[in-house]
Every structure is written in C-alpha cells, then in structure tokens.
Write an enzyme that holds these catalytic residues in place. Structure first.
Site, PDB file in Angstrom:
ATOM      1  N   SER A   1      51.267  27.195  -3.898  1.00 24.67           N
ATOM      2  CA  SER A   1      50.840  27.828  -2.660  1.00 24.67           C
ATOM      3  C   SER A   1      49.353  28.205  -2.761  1.00 24.67           C
ATOM      4  O   SER A   1      48.522  27.351  -3.070  1.00 24.67           O
ATOM      5  CB  SER A   1      51.731  29.035  -2.368  1.00 24.67           C
ATOM      6  OG  SER A   1      51.493  29.536  -1.073  1.00 24.67           O
TER       7      SER A   1
ATOM      8  N   HIS B   1      58.775  26.375   2.356  1.00 30.14           N
ATOM      9  CA  HIS B   1      57.645  26.661   1.476  1.00 30.14           C
ATOM     10  C   HIS B   1      58.073  27.406   0.217  1.00 30.14           C
ATOM     11  O   HIS B   1      57.507  27.202  -0.853  1.00 30.14           O
ATOM     12  CB  HIS B   1      56.604  27.476   2.242  1.00 30.14           C
ATOM     13  CG  HIS B   1      55.353  27.728   1.457  1.00 30.14           C
ATOM     14  ND1 HIS B   1      54.480  26.726   1.096  1.00 30.14           N
ATOM     15  CD2 HIS B   1      54.837  28.879   0.937  1.00 30.14           C
ATOM     16  CE1 HIS B   1      53.473  27.237   0.410  1.00 30.14           C
ATOM     17  NE2 HIS B   1      53.664  28.532   0.286  1.00 30.14           N
TER      18      HIS B   1
ATOM     19  N   ASP C   1      58.596  22.133   4.605  1.00 29.75           N
ATOM     20  CA  ASP C   1      57.566  23.172   4.563  1.00 29.75           C
ATOM     21  C   ASP C   1      56.686  23.058   5.807  1.00 29.75           C
ATOM     22  O   ASP C   1      56.020  22.040   6.019  1.00 29.75           O
ATOM     23  CB  ASP C   1      56.724  23.002   3.293  1.00 29.75           C
ATOM     24  CG  ASP C   1      55.735  24.143   3.072  1.00 29.75           C
ATOM     25  OD1 ASP C   1      55.522  24.949   3.991  1.00 29.75           O
ATOM     26  OD2 ASP C   1      55.179  24.194   1.963  1.00 29.75           O
TER      27      ASP C   1
END
Length: 369
Positions: free
Chosen positions: A148, A348, A315
């Site tokens: 991330s 995600h 995601d």
C-alpha cells in the site's frame, strides 16, 4: 494529543536539521523500528515499510507478545521466515507511533508540533528509513517489502538510495488514482469539519472523534470489496428490531455495525493530524516527477535483481493495473519480475488477511533470493 508507541519499539535519531522535501527541517527527530530474528553474517536483512496507519509491530515480539498487524506472515517458519532473515520494520516518519510527527514535541517550543510540523512527502519517509537502516549498520538489504503506502515508500527508497537487490511490492503504485485521491480528500474533510479538530489544536477532552469515525468508515468501505461485503453480511440486520428512538437513522444493518465497531477501535491508535499529513503525502507522491522524468523511466532505472509485484483484482483503491505498471516498468529495466494479480475477494486489505493466497508466493520468492 499523544503518541501510540508499541512496547518493543526501539529508536534511531535522525540527523539534526533533517531536510524535508517540501521545505523545512526537523530537529531532535527520531524513527521508531522493531527487529525480528538475530543478525549474523549468514542472515541477510529484509526491510518492511508499512501502510498508512500501521506501526512498527508487524508480529509478536519477545518484548511485546501482542499479535501484530502481519502476525500470520512474519515469524519462524512463516512466509517471511525470521529463522532465515533479520527483519527490520520501520514506523513511517510522521506516524506518531514511535516516529516523530505532528503529535510529537517540537524541541524549539516544548509544545506539540500540531500543524507546525513540516509537510511530509513519501520521499521523506524513504530517506528516514534509509538513514535508519544505515544507522543500524547495514549498507545493503537483501529485500525491501512495501505494501500500500509502503509500496510507494519502497519505490522511493530504491530510487533515491539503491539500497536493496530485490523487492516485493504489494498493492502499491507509482502515483495515486483520481478515485483514491477523492476518497482521501473526503476523509480529510470529515476530520477537518469536526469542530473539535480546531485547526489541529485538539486534546483528550475535545477530540475530533466524530470526524475520525467518519473518515475511518469511509476508508474501510474502500479497503474491502463489494464482493466481500455481500458474502459476509448480505442484508442481515442487527439484533435489535428497530433503531433507537433517540437515533432513528442509526445503524440497522450488520455491515453498519461492523464499520462502527472497527472505526471506534481505530480512534484509540492514531493521531488525527498524522492521519491528515500522511494521507496527503500519498496523494502527492509521483515516482516519475520525483525522479525528474516519467514513472516508466524511473522504474526501469531501479536495476534490481528480482522483484515480486502483487495486486488484487478486487482492489478499488490501488487497482491492479497500477501493479501491472510497476511490473512492466521494472521488467523494461532488466529486472527479473514476477507479476501476480490475485483473485482474492478481500480487496485492498487482502494482503493483511488472505495469508493462504499471499503467503506461498512471498515465501517462494524469498527462498530463492
């Protein structure tokens, strides 16, 4: 205002007058980190750079048995095997979970920095991590892992310092998509519109609780996928038959209760001003711009030995096309790249929870480094 520092955290002082990319310097600043395994000539070093809200405690530790945010992935015999690797996890500059940030004391005034803290850039996070690694006595890493926001920080670290031979990038990007910028903009607005935020001058008694709850709920709605919300909750109701009389539009569905429960947990572990600063640093990051050219040229110039780039088809925050861009850019520069678009339903956040899918390829990649 207060910092949230896990018990096993150790510290490295940053150089006095640490320069920040967007202006200003830090004095008396530090970086929080934790280590796993034992350093030895036979054991190479792996660095973990974290997402937006994570601390430097990814797994239980001799000095802190509390499970960490990546407990299933890190430890003896696990995919990131601490019987083989010496692992360093760094808390991002600005996070206030061990590293200096807006909630820390400004040594010039004796008061918290608040909005007097300099603007944070992903490049500053990368520079601080590189200094930490070198201060611990390591000039070269076997691998840097970033997920991330940590995937962005890792790319910046590699571009600016060339400190690792190999890289695992999970749900990262060379820059943010318009959709993710829009979501984070709304999150910041929710915090700033809470009257208790008070231009960053809140305290324990007057804390922007409502704004932080809304910001976190909005974020959580994007961290998972619609597919998972459907399979986990459907249209199931909370146990009470109807909303309370004093809150006729309050939570009614189980998914609402889930968001509320986890958002309230978040309140106890993250400083609101740090949230604003780090969130904006994600929006502003552009690897190509940082390197004075295009993202493709910057990626090709990294010259790694090998890389594993992973993304998740569901995601919506860091869509899988962004990880494909990273893989193709690295390959164009001669890096031996494996690109894995995962089919996890968990969006995600899949790298945090879907160990059955993420663990084996990470373990395989590291075993061959």
């Amino acid at each position: 205002m207060r910092e949230f520092i896990p018990p096993a955290t150790r510290f490295v002082d940053l150089p006095d007058g640490f320069p920040m990319k967007r202006g200003g310097t830090l004095h008396g600043a530090r970086i929080g980190y934790q280590t796993y395994g034992r350093p030895s000539p036979a054991r190479d070093v792996v660095l973990i750079l974290t997402g937006l809200s994570a601390d430097a405690h990814p797994a239980s530790h001799a000095d802190d048995p509390k499970p960490g945010w990546w407990e299933s992935m890190l430890g003896p015999g696990k995919p990131i095997d601490t019987d083989r690797w010496y692992v360093i996890c760094v808390n991002s500059l600005g996070s206030c979970k061990g590293s200096t940030g807006p909630a820390s004391i400004d040594p010039r005034t004796g008061e918290p920095y608040r909005l007097g803290f300099p603007d944070i850039a992903i490049e500053d996070i990368a520079d601080a991590a590189a200094h930490t690694v070198r201060a611990l006595g390591f000039e070269r890493l076997a691998c840097v892992i970033g997920a991330s926001m940590g995937g962005m920080s890792a790319l910046s670290l590699l571009a600016r310092h060339g400190i690792a031979r190999n890289h695992i990038n999970i749900s990262g990007a060379v820059h943010s998509s318009p959709f993710s910028i829009a979501i984070r903009s709304l999150q910041r607005e929710a915090v700033r519109c809470d009257p208790h935020w008070n231009q960053g001058r809140y305290d324990a008694e007057r804390y922007p609780r409502h704004g932080m709850l809304l910001a976190r709920k909005l974020g959580m709605a994007t961290y998972r996928s619609a597919q998972e919300w459907e399979s986990r909750f459907g249209r199931a109701r909370l146990t009470r038959e109807r909303p309370a009389e004093d809150d006729p539009f309050g939570p009614e569905f189980e998914v609402e209760g889930y968001l509320d429960f986890h958002a309230r947990r978040f309140l106890e572990g993250f400083d609101p001003n740090s949230y604003l600063y780090l969130s904006r640093s994600i929006d502003r990051f552009d690897l190509g711009e940082s390197c004075g050219g295009t993202a493709e040229a910057a990626l090709a110039g990294l010259r790694l030995d090998r890389a594993l780039v992973m993304g998740v088809e569901t995601d919506i925050l860091f869509p899988v096309r962004q990880q494909r861009q990273i893989a193709e850019g690295l390959a164009a520069g001669g890096t031996d790249v494996r690109f894995l678009p995962m089919e996890s339903p968990q969006g995600h956040d899949a790298f945090l929870v879907d160990t059955d899918r993420f663990g084996p390829p990470i373990a395989k990649f590291l075993s061959s480094v």
